[in-house]
Design an enzyme around this catalytic site. Sequence first.
Site, PDB file in Angstrom:
ATOM      1  N   TYR A 106     -15.741  -0.972  -0.832  1.00 29.03           N
ATOM      2  CA  TYR A 106     -15.266  -2.359  -0.739  1.00 29.03           C
ATOM      3  C   TYR A 106     -15.595  -2.967   0.634  1.00 29.03           C
ATOM      4  CZ  TYR A 106     -11.696  -6.119  -0.624  1.00 29.03           C
ATOM      5  OH  TYR A 106     -11.029  -7.322  -0.511  1.00 29.03           O
ATOM      6  N   ASP A 151     -23.655   6.853   0.627  1.00 31.36           N
ATOM      7  CA  ASP A 151     -22.392   6.942  -0.112  1.00 31.36           C
ATOM      8  C   ASP A 151     -22.507   8.096  -1.104  1.00 31.36           C
ATOM      9  OD1 ASP A 151     -20.093   4.363  -0.512  1.00 31.36           O
ATOM     10  OD2 ASP A 151     -19.943   6.220  -1.671  1.00 31.36           O
ATOM     11  N   ASP A 191     -23.233  13.194   0.477  1.00 33.76           N
ATOM     12  CA  ASP A 191     -21.848  13.505   0.803  1.00 33.76           C
ATOM     13  C   ASP A 191     -21.801  13.884   2.280  1.00 33.76           C
ATOM     14  OD1 ASP A 191     -19.139  15.062  -0.878  1.00 33.76           O
ATOM     15  OD2 ASP A 191     -19.394  14.851   1.290  1.00 33.76           O
ATOM     16  N   ALA A 237     -16.604   5.848   5.255  1.00 32.44           N
ATOM     17  CA  ALA A 237     -16.449   6.799   4.149  1.00 32.44           C
ATOM     18  C   ALA A 237     -15.105   7.515   4.247  1.00 32.44           C
ATOM     19  CB  ALA A 237     -17.596   7.812   4.187  1.00 32.44           C
ATOM     20  N   SER A 275      -6.791   1.999  10.448  1.00 34.81           N
ATOM     21  CA  SER A 275      -5.870   1.213   9.629  1.00 34.81           C
ATOM     22  C   SER A 275      -4.571   0.967  10.377  1.00 34.81           C
ATOM     23  CB  SER A 275      -5.579   1.999   8.341  1.00 34.81           C
ATOM     24  OG  SER A 275      -4.465   1.460   7.679  1.00 34.81           O
ATOM     25  N   TYR A 329      -2.780   9.773   4.026  1.00 37.91           N
ATOM     26  CA  TYR A 329      -3.869   8.822   4.291  1.00 37.91           C
ATOM     27  C   TYR A 329      -3.736   8.289   5.715  1.00 37.91           C
ATOM     28  CZ  TYR A 329      -5.956   4.273   4.832  1.00 37.91           C
ATOM     29  OH  TYR A 329      -6.633   3.196   5.343  1.00 37.91           O
ATOM     30  N   LYS A 373      -6.035   9.016   9.324  1.00 39.14           N
ATOM     31  CA  LYS A 373      -6.620   7.990  10.207  1.00 39.14           C
ATOM     32  C   LYS A 373      -6.176   8.250  11.652  1.00 39.14           C
ATOM     33  CE  LYS A 373      -8.979   5.568   7.276  1.00 39.14           C
ATOM     34  NZ  LYS A 373     -10.445   5.499   7.392  1.00 39.14           N
ATOM     35  N   PHE A 418      -5.643  -4.541   8.904  1.00 38.81           N
ATOM     36  CA  PHE A 418      -4.365  -4.795   8.246  1.00 38.81           C
ATOM     37  C   PHE A 418      -4.611  -4.784   6.742  1.00 38.81           C
ATOM     38  CE2 PHE A 418      -1.152  -5.049  11.520  1.00 38.81           C
ATOM     39  CZ  PHE A 418      -1.965  -4.707  12.597  1.00 38.81           C
ATOM     40  N   LEU A 473      -1.660  -4.573  -3.922  1.00 36.15           N
ATOM     41  CA  LEU A 473      -1.123  -5.805  -4.520  1.00 36.15           C
ATOM     42  C   LEU A 473      -2.190  -6.704  -5.142  1.00 36.15           C
ATOM     43  CD1 LEU A 473       1.318  -7.703  -5.003  1.00 36.15           C
ATOM     44  CD2 LEU A 473       0.801  -8.744  -2.782  1.00 36.15           C
ATOM     45  N   PHE A 498       7.745  -4.791  -5.722  1.00 39.23           N
ATOM     46  CA  PHE A 498       8.522  -3.635  -5.254  1.00 39.23           C
ATOM     47  C   PHE A 498       9.590  -4.048  -4.234  1.00 39.23           C
ATOM     48  CE2 PHE A 498       6.058  -1.113  -7.774  1.00 39.23           C
ATOM     49  CZ  PHE A 498       4.755  -0.865  -7.371  1.00 39.23           C
TER      50      PHE A 498
HETATM   51  C1  WQD Z   1       1.282  -4.887  -0.062  1.00 38.56           C
HETATM   52  C2  WQD Z   1       2.659  -5.430  -0.396  1.00 38.56           C
HETATM   53  C3  WQD Z   1       4.072  -3.804  -1.450  1.00 38.56           C
HETATM   54  C4  WQD Z   1       1.650  -3.419  -5.095  1.00 38.56           C
HETATM   55  C5  WQD Z   1      -1.832  -0.142   2.108  1.00 38.56           C
HETATM   56  C6  WQD Z   1      -2.300   0.858   3.135  1.00 38.56           C
HETATM   57  C7  WQD Z   1      -3.231   0.186   4.107  1.00 38.56           C
HETATM   58  C8  WQD Z   1      -4.360  -0.448   3.345  1.00 38.56           C
HETATM   59  C9  WQD Z   1      -3.819  -1.462   2.356  1.00 38.56           C
HETATM   60  C10 WQD Z   1      -6.313   0.903   3.108  1.00 38.56           C
HETATM   61  C11 WQD Z   1       3.767  -4.446  -0.096  1.00 38.56           C
HETATM   62  C12 WQD Z   1       3.753  -4.947  -2.403  1.00 38.56           C
HETATM   63  C13 WQD Z   1       2.120  -3.796  -3.845  1.00 38.56           C
HETATM   64  C14 WQD Z   1       2.396  -3.776  -6.246  1.00 38.56           C
HETATM   65  C15 WQD Z   1       4.024  -4.862  -4.862  1.00 38.56           C
HETATM   66  N1  WQD Z   1      -5.105   0.523   2.660  1.00 38.56           N
HETATM   67  N2  WQD Z   1       3.274  -4.505  -3.737  1.00 38.56           N
HETATM   68  N3  WQD Z   1       3.556  -4.488  -6.091  1.00 38.56           N
HETATM   69  O1  WQD Z   1       1.034  -0.826   1.292  1.00 38.56           O
HETATM   70  O2  WQD Z   1       0.724  -2.880   2.801  1.00 38.56           O
HETATM   71  O3  WQD Z   1      -1.057  -1.128   2.726  1.00 38.56           O
HETATM   72  O4  WQD Z   1      -2.955  -0.737   1.471  1.00 38.56           O
HETATM   73  O5  WQD Z   1      -6.957   0.524   4.029  1.00 38.56           O
HETATM   74  O6  WQD Z   1      -3.745   1.147   4.988  1.00 38.56           O
HETATM   75  O7  WQD Z   1      -1.182   1.318   3.844  1.00 38.56           O
HETATM   76  O8  WQD Z   1      -0.709  -2.597   0.755  1.00 38.56           O
HETATM   77  O9  WQD Z   1      -1.288  -3.862  -1.258  1.00 38.56           O
HETATM   78  O10 WQD Z   1      -0.120  -1.624  -1.547  1.00 38.56           O
HETATM   79  O11 WQD Z   1       1.168  -3.585  -0.663  1.00 38.56           O
HETATM   80  O12 WQD Z   1       5.080  -5.500  -4.755  1.00 38.56           O
HETATM   81  O13 WQD Z   1       2.030  -3.460  -7.427  1.00 38.56           O
HETATM   82  O14 WQD Z   1       2.699  -5.671  -1.813  1.00 38.56           O
HETATM   83  O15 WQD Z   1       5.441  -3.413  -1.558  1.00 38.56           O
HETATM   84  O16 WQD Z   1       4.899  -5.182   0.341  1.00 38.56           O
HETATM   85  P1  WQD Z   1       0.139  -1.842   1.894  1.00 38.56           P
HETATM   86  P2  WQD Z   1      -0.285  -2.879  -0.757  1.00 38.56           P
END
Ligand code: WQD
Length: 332
Positions: free
Chosen positions: A11, A31, A58, A81, A124, A149, A153, A178, A200, A218
């Site tokens: 991505y 990749d 790999d 990667a 991250s 995870y 990092k 972020f 999300l 959530f």
């Molecule tokens: C975002 C918000 C959830 C899914 C993680 C990793 C971070 C990066 C991004 C890789 C939160 C809420 C989520 C859902 C929900 N990953 N949510 N329903 O957890 O902030 O970060 O992913 O680089 O390193 O830590 O991202 O998108 O999972 O959640 O309500 O089905 O959406 O509670 O508040 P997060 P997220």
Amino acid sequence: MKVLVTGATGYIGSHTVVELLDNNYEVVGLDNFSNSKREVVDKIKEITHKDFKFYECDMLNKEALENIFKENEIDAVIDFAAFKAVGESVSKPVEYYINNVSSILTLLSVMKEFNVKKIVFSSSATVYGKPKSVPITEDAEVGGTTNPYGTSKLMVERILKDLYVSDETMDICILRYFNPIGAHSSGLIGEEPNGIPANLMPYIVKVASGKLECLNVFGNDYNTKDGTGVRDYIHVVDLAVGHVKALEKLNKEKQGLFIYNLGTGKGYSVLEIINTFEKVNNVKVNYKIAPRRPGDIDECYSDPSKALKELGFKCEKTLEDMVRDSWNYENK
Ligand code: WQD
């Protein structure tokens, strides 16, 4: 300048390869397609109208990696990667540490063999664990990560810092992302998680398109503006631009170890994301309030001023761009 991009069909990696080619860098991509598809190589060429060398490889295969460095005069590496599903990492810690930590150890040893000194590492905001305060600056305490995870990092950041102490001719940039969302405006590349999305935005997109029934929000009892989780969402194209800026910094500085947050500095709640997505795309997103997800924190957003000051990096895309481009990718 010839840049090796690992995770080039992923991505963030694919969007960064587009940005590099658009900025006339020479790119060598690799990749292993563990979490991406080979067709992304052609999509990148279609978007940029440029060619670039690609290897299915790999990173744990040291000989294959050496061969790539033998065949190409690599000046710098951008390392994407890695596996990145927080929940999955809890159930598969060993796979995560092998893939996310052993692979960069192999990469660093081959870089040393070929005297390649410049690396940009994809880290991250999870390395901050539960932040003591927001917005988060780069000198905020790291640690207290709540999943393998995030810990992987943190481990790699530690390895890079130790490497720099051992060899100050290295030129290292650690970028702490972020929450990357959105997609290239062409709709040809975007976020394509395997299976049911954990994050999300990809989940919202699948609910809006009818592929998934209902989004679980959530928790709505967090200490935030509307009770739902607040995060710093950054458009993946802005994130890609940040990597080009990081390379320019390494070119200018010749040596050093630099750490930057890549974020907008603005926090949006889950409900704000849902409402903006519905308004901009004129679609309905079914959702219901569900229990909190273990390990989630109330709010997390960046203070992006250091990247602005030292990289000249500032996000250009708006939240409306992010939700529009995510939806556009799904529909393409
Ligand atoms: C975002 C918000 C959830 C899914 C993680 C990793 C971070 C990066 C991004 C890789 C939160 C809420 C989520 C859902 C929900 N990953 N949510 N329903 O957890 O902030 O970060 O992913 O680089 O390193 O830590 O991202 O998108 O999972 O959640 O309500 O089905 O959406 O509670 O508040 P997060 P997220």
